[in-house]
Design an enzyme around this catalytic site. Structure first.
Site, PDB file in Angstrom:
ATOM      1  N   ASP A 195      -9.142 -11.098   0.206  1.00  0.00           N
ATOM      2  CA  ASP A 195      -8.501 -10.192   1.159  1.00  0.00           C
ATOM      3  C   ASP A 195      -8.811  -8.740   0.821  1.00  0.00           C
ATOM      4  O   ASP A 195      -9.046  -7.915   1.712  1.00  0.00           O
ATOM      5  CB  ASP A 195      -6.993 -10.429   1.159  1.00  0.00           C
ATOM      6  CG  ASP A 195      -6.261  -9.496   2.095  1.00  0.00           C
ATOM      7  OD1 ASP A 195      -6.322  -9.704   3.316  1.00  0.00           O
ATOM      8  OD2 ASP A 195      -5.630  -8.536   1.605  1.00  0.00           O
ATOM      9  N   ASN A 235       0.832  -1.191   0.000  1.00  0.00           N
ATOM     10  CA  ASN A 235       0.000   0.000   0.000  1.00  0.00           C
ATOM     11  C   ASN A 235       0.874   1.251   0.000  1.00  0.00           C
ATOM     12  O   ASN A 235       2.101   1.160  -0.116  1.00  0.00           O
ATOM     13  CB  ASN A 235      -0.958  -0.010   1.200  1.00  0.00           C
ATOM     14  CG  ASN A 235      -0.204  -0.037   2.522  1.00  0.00           C
ATOM     15  OD1 ASN A 235       0.976   0.298   2.599  1.00  0.00           O
ATOM     16  ND2 ASN A 235      -0.888  -0.431   3.575  1.00  0.00           N
TER      17      ASN A 235
END
Length: 366
Positions: free
Chosen positions: A241, A52
Site C-alpha cells: 500500500d 498521515n
C-alpha cells in the site's frame, strides 16, 4: 499511503442499533466451542502513528488489521480438531473496498467470520467498523474476503485438513463453493502471467510509467513473522500500500487516496532474513482513477544459492483529490512500447468489468 478524505469532509454517520449485530466475539446462548470458532473480533484504537499528517488512517494499517483477524479465526478453527497443531497462512485476498474514512482516536473493530471451507482452505469475510467513542456512532469502513490454508507447526510443508462448518442452507454452501472455484482459477491464471519488473529508464518523461515507478526494499525481521518464521500477510500488504501510494502521488502530484484493492495473490512464502523488493507501476489510467500493479520479490541473505522469486502480486486503485477533497481528473498516462500498451488494455478491461459489477450491485439494491 492514506486512503480516506481528511476530517473536514463530513458524512452522515447513522447510529447502529445494536453492537451485537456487528461484533464477532458475542456468541448466542447455547453455541458450542466449535461454533464460536467461526467468528472473531479484533479491536484497536487508532493512534497517530497509524495515520498521515491530516489524521487519516493509512490503508496499509487497515489491511494489516484485517489479515490479523482472519489469521486468528482461521487458526483457531483449524485447531478444534485432533492432530498436529497448525497455523493458517494467507494465500489470497479478494477485492477490498474502502467505504468510509477512519481517523485518529476512533476504534476499529475488525470482525472476521468463516463463510466457506474446502478440504484444505477457508474463506474468511471481514468487516471493519469505525467507532467514535465520544459519540458512540459507528459506520462500516471496509469489507474484504480472504482465503487461508493451514500448515502444520511440526512440518511447515504439510497442509492440514480443515474442519467443515455448518451452513444455514444448501444454497449458501453452493454459493461458497462457486467462490472457491472462481478464486482457485484466478490464482492459476495469475501465476501463468507473472512477469519481471524492469527498472525505469534514466531521466524518464513526466506521466510515463517509468517516471512514477517506485520500489521499496525491506529486510524481514522477527517482528514481521509468524510462528513459522514466515512473513505475516498483513505486513506485506502494508508495504504494498505504501509503494502504490508513492506511485500515485508521483503521477498526479496531488492528494491521493486508495479507492480499492483488487485480488492480492500470495504465490510463495517469504522467510525471516529475506530481503523483499516491493515495486509499483502504473498500468491503466481513466479520467478519475488509476490502477497500479504492485509486485513483491524476495531473496535470501543466508541461502546464497536461492535466486530472487516472485512472492506476491496485486492491483491497487487510487483517485486524486483537490484541496476541497473533490475528485480531480487524472493526468493521461503516456504509453511507450508494446508491453505497456498490453498492460494498459488489460487494466482497461478490469476497470470496465469492475464498473459493470458496481452498476449491477446498485440495480439489485433498488
Amino acid at each position: 499511503m492514506h486512503c480516506f478524505l481528511p476530517r473536514s469532509s463530513k458524512r452522515a454517520e447513522p447510529r447502529i442499533a445494536s453492537q451485537q449485530q456487528e461484533v464477532g466475539r458475542d456468541v448466542k446462548n447455547g453455541e458450542t466451542g466449535a461454533q464460536q470458532s467461526f467468528r472473531y473480533q479484533l479491536s484497536r484504537i487508532m493512534r497517530p502513528d497509524d495515520a498521515n499528517i491530516v489524521g487519516n488512517v493509512h490503508g496499509g494499517t487497515i489491511l494489516k488489521m484485517i489479515e490479523e483477524a482472519g489469521c486468528i479465526v482461521s487458526s483457531r478453527h483449524c485447531n478444534t480438531q485432533n492432530g498436529d497443531r497448525c497455523l493458517a497462512a494467507l494465500v489470497r485476498v479478494e477485492k477490498t473496498e474502502f467505504l468510509f474514512p477512519m481517523f485518529i482516536g476512533e476504534v476499529a473493530h475488525a470482525t472476521a467470520e468463516i463463510t466457506y471451507t474446502s478440504k484444505h482452505s477457508l474463506e474468511v469475510q471481514v468487516k471493519v467498523m469505525a467507532e467514535n467513542i465520544l459519540t458512540g456512532t459507528k459506520r462500516l469502513a471496509n469489507k474484504a474476503a480472504l482465503w487461508y490454508v493451514p500448515f502444520s507447526l511440526q512440518n511447515v510443508d504439510k497442509i492440514m485438513e480443515v474442519p467443515p462448518i455448518k451452513y444455514a442452507s444448501t444454497e449458501e454452501e453452493e454459493e461458497g463453493r462457486k467462490r472457491y472455484e472462481a478464486q482457485k482459477m484466478e490464482r492459476l491464471e495469475t501465476k501463468a502471467r507473472i512477469e519481471e519488473a524492469l527498472p525505469p529508464p534514466p531521466n524518464p518523461e513526466q506521466h510515463t510509467v517509468g517516471f512514477s515507478q517506485s520500489s521499496l526494499i525491506h529486510l524481514v525481521g522477527p517482528s514481521d513473522c509468524t510462528l513459522h518464521d514466515f512473513v505475516h500477510g498483513g505486513v506485506t500488504m502494508k508495504l504494498m500500500d505504501e509503494v502504490a501510494g508513492i506511485v500515485a502521488a508521483r503521477h498526479c502530484n496531488t492528494n491521493i487516496v486508495t479507492a480499492s484493492v483488487d485480488a492480492i495473490n500470495f504465490h510463495r512464502k517469504i522467510k525471516k532474513g529475506c530481503v523483499v523488493t516491493v515495486t509499483g507501476r502504473l498500468t491503466f489510467v481513466s479520467n478519475k482513477s488509476m490502477e497500479i500493479e504492485v509486485l513483491v520479490d524476495a531473496s535470501s541473505l543466508i541461502e546464497a544459492e536461492e535466486r530472487k522469486y516472485r512472492a506476491v502480486s496485486a492491483f491497487f486503485t487510487f483517485i486524486s483529490l483537490d484541496k476541497e477533497n473533490k475528485p480531480l481528473p487524472i493526468p493521461p498516462l503516456k504509453i511507450n512500447g508494446e508491453e505497456e500498451q498490453r498492460r494498459f488494455k488489460e487494466g482497461e478491461a478490469r476497470y470496465l468489468q469492475n464498473k459493470a459489477k458496481r452498476v449491477a450491485a446498485r440495480e439489485r439494491q433498488q
